[in-house]
Design a protein around this motif. Structure first.
Motif, mmCIF file in Angstrom:
data_model
loop_
_atom_site.group_PDB
_atom_site.id
_atom_site.type_symbol
_atom_site.label_atom_id
_atom_site.label_comp_id
_atom_site.label_asym_id
_atom_site.label_seq_id
_atom_site.Cartn_x
_atom_site.Cartn_y
_atom_site.Cartn_z
ATOM 1 N N THR A 185 0.801 -1.230 0.000
ATOM 2 C CA THR A 185 0.000 0.000 0.000
ATOM 3 C C THR A 185 0.832 1.278 0.000
ATOM 4 O OG1 THR A 185 -1.735 -1.178 1.222
ATOM 5 C CG2 THR A 185 -1.894 1.221 1.151
ATOM 6 N N PHE A 188 2.660 2.964 -3.026
ATOM 7 C CA PHE A 188 1.868 3.503 -4.137
ATOM 8 C C PHE A 188 1.202 4.825 -3.770
ATOM 9 C CE2 PHE A 188 2.342 -0.982 -4.958
ATOM 10 C CZ PHE A 188 2.590 -1.027 -6.322
ATOM 11 N N ARG A 209 2.741 5.951 -8.853
ATOM 12 C CA ARG A 209 1.560 6.386 -8.092
ATOM 13 C C ARG A 209 0.343 6.588 -8.990
ATOM 14 N NH1 ARG A 209 4.617 10.941 -4.342
ATOM 15 N NH2 ARG A 209 5.677 9.466 -2.930
ATOM 16 N N GLN A 210 0.588 6.766 -10.281
ATOM 17 C CA GLN A 210 -0.520 6.930 -11.224
ATOM 18 C C GLN A 210 -0.866 5.627 -11.944
ATOM 19 O OE1 GLN A 210 -1.635 10.068 -10.896
ATOM 20 N NE2 GLN A 210 0.170 10.333 -9.583
ATOM 21 N N ASP A 211 -0.186 4.544 -11.612
ATOM 22 C CA ASP A 211 -0.277 3.288 -12.363
ATOM 23 C C ASP A 211 -1.426 2.432 -11.829
ATOM 24 O OD1 ASP A 211 0.131 0.893 -13.708
ATOM 25 O OD2 ASP A 211 2.311 0.987 -13.529
ATOM 26 N N THR A 212 -2.601 2.601 -12.385
ATOM 27 C CA THR A 212 -3.777 1.876 -11.898
ATOM 28 C C THR A 212 -3.635 0.378 -12.107
ATOM 29 O OG1 THR A 212 -5.183 3.783 -12.375
ATOM 30 C CG2 THR A 212 -6.281 1.655 -12.111
ATOM 31 N N GLU A 213 -3.045 -0.041 -13.217
ATOM 32 C CA GLU A 213 -2.870 -1.471 -13.469
ATOM 33 C C GLU A 213 -2.009 -2.116 -12.379
ATOM 34 O OE1 GLU A 213 -1.488 -4.527 -17.071
ATOM 35 O OE2 GLU A 213 -0.927 -2.405 -17.150
ATOM 36 N N LYS A 215 -1.630 -0.967 -9.344
ATOM 37 C CA LYS A 215 -2.371 -0.911 -8.087
ATOM 38 C C LYS A 215 -3.391 -2.044 -7.991
ATOM 39 C CE LYS A 215 -1.996 4.107 -7.485
ATOM 40 N NZ LYS A 215 -2.743 5.391 -7.456
ATOM 41 N N ILE A 216 -4.046 -2.352 -9.095
ATOM 42 C CA ILE A 216 -4.979 -3.487 -9.098
ATOM 43 C C ILE A 216 -4.219 -4.784 -8.829
ATOM 44 C CG2 ILE A 216 -6.423 -4.923 -10.600
ATOM 45 C CD1 ILE A 216 -7.911 -2.515 -9.633
ATOM 46 N N SER A 219 -3.089 -5.029 -5.259
ATOM 47 C CA SER A 219 -4.242 -5.225 -4.373
ATOM 48 C C SER A 219 -4.717 -6.675 -4.385
ATOM 49 C CB SER A 219 -5.374 -4.283 -4.767
ATOM 50 O OG SER A 219 -5.005 -2.933 -4.545
ATOM 51 N N ARG A 392 7.593 -4.238 -12.231
ATOM 52 C CA ARG A 392 6.258 -3.928 -12.756
ATOM 53 C C ARG A 392 5.772 -5.031 -13.685
ATOM 54 N NH1 ARG A 392 3.011 -2.403 -16.592
ATOM 55 N NH2 ARG A 392 1.276 -0.992 -16.041
ATOM 56 N N THR A 396 2.359 -7.106 -12.864
ATOM 57 C CA THR A 396 1.160 -6.951 -13.696
ATOM 58 C C THR A 396 0.947 -8.089 -14.683
ATOM 59 O OG1 THR A 396 2.393 -5.615 -15.312
ATOM 60 C CG2 THR A 396 1.261 -4.440 -13.520
#
Length: 414
Positions: A185, A188, A209-213, A215-216, A219, A392, A396
């Motif tokens: 957490t 990010f 910090r802007q990388d939604t992929e 972050k998913i 998570s 990364r 991902t």
């Protein structure tokens, strides 16, 4: 650096008196407390660690202050963590005695744990930073992981025994929360504990910090860590929590132990070997032989783990998962196919957790000496950026890496 602690220091005197009152420790040290020496040897983030020597021998003593050692009282932390470490030491040593030091004494009131002193061993990370290679490490680490994870899982334990064992670690909540926050957490988000090579990596951190992929993906891994009870984990397995000699290893620092996904321990260790690989290229001099060895070690650990784990499943399937009575005759072939599917899925987990651990070690609170000892910020940032690129991809797209060779190839190409 090892620092001598004055014998007149009140905390030292109290510690020596406590050791003297424990026959097993006093006998191991020999002589009287006046003949004992004590030195602080810990370089970790969390606890105080001392080497105590006497005429007959030595012991290692860990004491947990009610805060994180490197942060001080501003970051309080339960000192009861030594009890969980003792439980994990005891359980893992039962299954992998060659690779886990012997616990000698624990005291809940003093928040103190004493274990055998590992004469002739050094911290693996320090050796790697210095350019060392350890030819027996991969096989020993693979056996340690296979035995500790298999024998604490439902594949080896009846359900009732597994639940009882898991319950002993279920309240190690403060230590688990550190991992939940720092691995999955905080890195990010803009968080005061984060640190990185700045300004060189500022844009990389902003992009993350802007990388939604990403972050998913992280998570999903956090959800696995929160909900899974696969096996008893070391919980923070890296090159700083393994002692090595020319012929042996010993896994230490189990205060983060918990029941969780097997891939967490596997991924963490592989992450730190890959961190060492990237750092070696920035330390100066020709480290290519060490880098080749590090990548080979990554492959050998996973390959050895898979072989040993499968063998244990064939010979020690005494748990309630996949009961052998269901798979007799021609059904045995189907079970073997299922074993391979199980391990394939475990490798996917391992790859993802590996990526998450690399990221948090580049831009989180606990940055490793592999990187921090690179004195040239530009060279350090180049190595760290390569590590982030690999991480990364692993985070991902874990299923795109089906073998450990896929993983090491991607590392070389990053």
């Amino acid at each position: 650096m090892t620092a001598s602690i004055p014998a007149t220091a009140p905390d030292t005197a109290k510690l020596l008196a406590h050791l003297a009152a424990q026959p097993v420790l006093a006998d191991r040290l020999g002589g009287s407390p006046a003949q004992w020496s004590i030195h602080e040897i810990g370089d970790g983030n969390v606890n105080l660690v001392f080497a105590v020597r006497g005429p007959a021998g030595a012991v290692c003593v860990k004491q947990a202050p009610p805060f994180v050692r490197v942060a001080g009282p501003k970051w309080p932390l339960t000192p009861q963590r030594v009890l969980f470490e003792h439980r994990a030491l005891t359980e893992h040593r039962r299954h992998a005695p060659l690779y886990v030091p012997e616990p000698l004494h624990v005291d809940a009131g003093e928040h103190l744990l004493a274990v055998e002193y590992l004469e002739g061993h050094t911290v693996l990370r320090g050796g790697l930073v210095a350019g060392a290679r350890y030819p027996h490490f991969a096989e020993q680490a693979a056996r340690y992981l296979a035995h500790t994870l298999f024998f604490t899982s439902d594949l080896a334990l009846p359900a009732g025994s597994k639940r009882e064992l898991a319950a002993l670690f279920e309240t190690n909540t403060a230590m688990c929360q550190i991992m939940e926050n720092m691995v999955f957490t905080e890195i990010f988000l803009p968080h005061p504990r984060n640190r990185w090579t700045s300004p060189e990596l500022d844009k990389d951190v902003h992009a993350l910090r802007q990388d939604t992929e990403a972050k998913i993906a992280v998570s999903r891994l956090k959800s696995r860590y929160l909900s899974s009870r696969d096996a008893l984990l070391h919980g923070d397995l890296h090159t700083g929590s393994i002692m090595v000699s020319a012929s042996s290893i010993a896994v230490i620092d189990q205060e983060f132990a918990c029941y969780g996904p097997m891939g967490f321990d596997l991924g963490s260790l592989l992450a730190h070997l890959l961190i060492a690989y990237f750092a070696a290229g920035a330390h100066g001099g020709d480290r290519s032989a060490q880098q080749d060895w590090l990548l080979s070690t990554v492959e050998q650990i996973w390959g050895g783990f898979r072989t040993h784990f499968t063998d244990l499943w064939h010979t020690h399937a005494t748990g309630d998962a996949y009961p052998p009575a269901l798979f007799t005759g021609t059904a045995q072939a189907a079970l073997e196919t299922e074993r391979q599917r199980y391990l394939d899925n475990l490798f996917t987990d391992t790859v993802g957790f590996c990526g998450a651990e690399i990221i948090r070690r580049v831009i989180g609170f606990a940055r490793p000496a592999d990187f921090t000892t690179i004195t040239d910020p530009a060279r350090r940032a180049t190595a760290e950026r390569r590590a982030l690129a690999l991480a990364r991809t692993l985070l991902t797209a874990p299923t795109s890496h089906r073998t450990a060779a896929d993983l090491t190839t991607t590392a070389q190409d990053s």
